[in-house]
Write a protein that holds these residues in place. Sequence first.
Motif, short mmCIF file in Angstrom:
data_model
loop_
_atom_site.label_atom_id
_atom_site.label_comp_id
_atom_site.label_asym_id
_atom_site.label_seq_id
_atom_site.Cartn_x
_atom_site.Cartn_y
_atom_site.Cartn_z
N TYR A 338 0.85 -1.20 0.00
CA TYR A 338 0.00 0.00 0.00
C TYR A 338 0.88 1.24 0.00
O TYR A 338 1.82 1.35 0.78
N ARG A 339 0.56 2.16 -0.90
CA ARG A 339 1.24 3.44 -0.94
C ARG A 339 0.19 4.52 -1.10
O ARG A 339 -0.61 4.47 -2.03
N GLN A 340 0.21 5.47 -0.21
CA GLN A 340 -0.77 6.54 -0.30
C GLN A 340 -0.54 7.33 -1.58
O GLN A 340 0.60 7.69 -1.90
N SER A 341 -1.60 7.55 -2.32
CA SER A 341 -1.50 8.32 -3.56
C SER A 341 -2.68 9.26 -3.64
O SER A 341 -3.60 9.23 -2.82
N ASN A 342 -2.66 10.09 -4.67
CA ASN A 342 -3.73 11.07 -4.85
C ASN A 342 -4.74 10.61 -5.89
O ASN A 342 -5.50 11.40 -6.41
N SER A 343 -4.71 9.30 -6.19
CA SER A 343 -5.59 8.77 -7.22
C SER A 343 -6.91 8.29 -6.60
O SER A 343 -7.39 8.87 -5.65
N ILE A 344 -7.48 7.19 -7.13
CA ILE A 344 -8.79 6.74 -6.66
C ILE A 344 -8.62 6.07 -5.30
O ILE A 344 -8.08 4.96 -5.20
N VAL A 345 -9.10 6.72 -4.26
CA VAL A 345 -8.85 6.25 -2.90
C VAL A 345 -9.44 4.87 -2.66
O VAL A 345 -8.79 3.99 -2.09
N SER A 346 -10.67 4.66 -3.10
CA SER A 346 -11.35 3.39 -2.80
C SER A 346 -10.64 2.21 -3.45
O SER A 346 -10.63 1.11 -2.89
N VAL A 347 -10.03 2.41 -4.63
CA VAL A 347 -9.30 1.33 -5.29
C VAL A 347 -7.98 1.09 -4.59
O VAL A 347 -7.58 -0.04 -4.32
N ASN A 348 -7.29 2.16 -4.26
CA ASN A 348 -5.98 2.05 -3.63
C ASN A 348 -6.06 1.42 -2.23
O ASN A 348 -5.14 0.72 -1.80
N GLU A 349 -7.16 1.65 -1.54
CA GLU A 349 -7.32 1.12 -0.18
C GLU A 349 -7.31 -0.40 -0.14
O GLU A 349 -7.01 -0.99 0.90
N LYS A 350 -7.62 -1.03 -1.27
CA LYS A 350 -7.65 -2.50 -1.29
C LYS A 350 -6.28 -3.09 -0.96
O LYS A 350 -6.19 -4.17 -0.39
N PHE A 351 -5.20 -2.38 -1.32
CA PHE A 351 -3.86 -2.88 -1.03
C PHE A 351 -3.54 -2.80 0.46
O PHE A 351 -2.65 -3.50 0.95
N LYS A 352 -4.25 -1.95 1.17
CA LYS A 352 -4.09 -1.87 2.61
C LYS A 352 -4.88 -2.98 3.31
O LYS A 352 -4.47 -3.53 4.32
N GLN A 353 -6.03 -3.32 2.72
CA GLN A 353 -6.94 -4.27 3.36
C GLN A 353 -6.68 -5.72 2.98
O GLN A 353 -7.02 -6.63 3.73
N GLN A 354 -6.04 -5.96 1.81
CA GLN A 354 -5.88 -7.32 1.31
C GLN A 354 -4.45 -7.55 0.83
O GLN A 354 -3.73 -6.61 0.49
N GLN A 355 -4.05 -8.82 0.82
CA GLN A 355 -2.77 -9.23 0.23
C GLN A 355 -3.03 -9.53 -1.24
O GLN A 355 -3.58 -10.58 -1.60
N ILE A 356 -2.65 -8.62 -2.13
CA ILE A 356 -2.96 -8.74 -3.55
C ILE A 356 -1.65 -8.81 -4.33
O ILE A 356 -0.76 -7.97 -4.16
N THR A 357 -1.54 -9.80 -5.21
CA THR A 357 -0.37 -9.93 -6.07
C THR A 357 -0.74 -9.58 -7.51
O THR A 357 -1.92 -9.46 -7.85
N ILE A 358 0.28 -9.43 -8.34
CA ILE A 358 0.04 -9.18 -9.76
C ILE A 358 -0.72 -10.35 -10.38
O ILE A 358 -1.61 -10.18 -11.22
N LYS A 359 -0.37 -11.58 -9.95
CA LYS A 359 -1.09 -12.75 -10.46
C LYS A 359 -2.58 -12.67 -10.12
O LYS A 359 -3.43 -13.02 -10.94
#
Length: 479
Positions: A338-359
Amino acid sequence: MTITSHLPPKKILLNAFDMHSVGHINHGLWAHPRDESHRFNSLSYWTDLAKTLEKGLFDGLFIADITGVYDVYQNNLDVTLKESVQLPSHDPATLISAMAAVTEHLGFGLTVNLSYETPYQLARRFATLDHLTEGRIGWNIVTGYLDSAERLIGNQGLKAHDLRYDQAEEFLQLCYKFWEGSWQDDAVIKDKSRRIFTDPQKVHSIRHHGQFYQSEGVFQVAPSKQRTPVLFQAGTSPRGLQFATRHAEAMFIGADHPEKVKVQVEKIRHLAQQQGRSADEIKIFVGITVVTGATDQQAQEKLAEYRQYASPEAGLAHYSSSVGIDLSQFTDDEVIPYRQSNSIVSVNEKFKQQQITIKDLKDQHILGGRYPLFVGSGASVAEQLIEWLDFTGIDGFNLTRTVAPESHQDFIEYVIPELQQRQRYKTAYETGSLRQKLAGQGDRLPESHPVQQFRISSLTTTPKSTKQQASRQQSIVTQ
């Protein structure tokens, strides 16, 4: 899933979700031999689509748009250009009049980024379109999230997320003043014998001096059928939800697991009540992809065929700009931090809440897009959609295209009759504006909406003895 019953069963609302471009959500399918999205710059492509959707009794065609380009992935535009990931893309407003001319009932939701508009020009454009469509226009309010857009416009960078919504709040208030506060309903007389087209005493100047915008003068457009277009919004950050539940009549929310969607729907309805609105005043849509056929086997075969042309990498290029992170830097099995950015907050928050890989993302993007995928015969898909709607409490779906135009034609041929047979989809259009069709409460925004404080009282409800008295009243309303 445990189904929540509705008595009587809720009719499903349905928009086609598209963009004035080749690639929209499901990327790479432009290469399919039967796909015609390369004709997006032809007017007949859009008028044919509008006629097809009206034949299928779709509530609306919702047209997405962006300002800027997707240049975060690999720090360049190579994949974006090769796979036409929303590039090239054209102005969607130019399509509306032509499609309205060949239809009678189909609504049109138009995405316009207010960050790069002036309130007056946008208000005038939408009021004009509401006249020309006879009340079938809606505005999807967005504030932008691409740094590339800021560079194109000549700015240094995106404003802070919450500041963008502060600006949006004032922008919308000024638009309300133009749409609802300058002309009385009975201002236009069209009296040829007395040579009075408009009664001067019933048209009033707007005076607005705010933090972001200044405006004085008379709105140039007389009242249209809806006055204010139907308001759509997709904000799901805390600040975005506050804005959306205050103003929006329809919201688009992300959807992965129905349990999460149900929680989000309940949250939205609760926040709407806190804003003084009824819980069901906001119609909630989720974006979906459907692959269907005469049988389940035929649908699965069609999906396998489509997958040969889809581009998961193009989906990653799109996704990278949505979250503001170059996803090409990670291996397939690497967890995306998770990296805070100025883009779509709701989409970016998923990386904070879940373990997501490129696969994980590539598996999700099997058709180049990340929306929930429903596959099966018309009956199977109809049952899946009904189950989703009843469990989550949403009101309808935004149907993305896969192979154009056959994906919409397939849905109309196979799924719509099954929904109608189950009495979950209309068999004919009702009369009235887009707002009336969606909410059934008339052509104008209800008094519970914040627009009410910006409305000008008509002569029938507010006594005025002189023009000076009218101007004094209008000054109180609009400042």
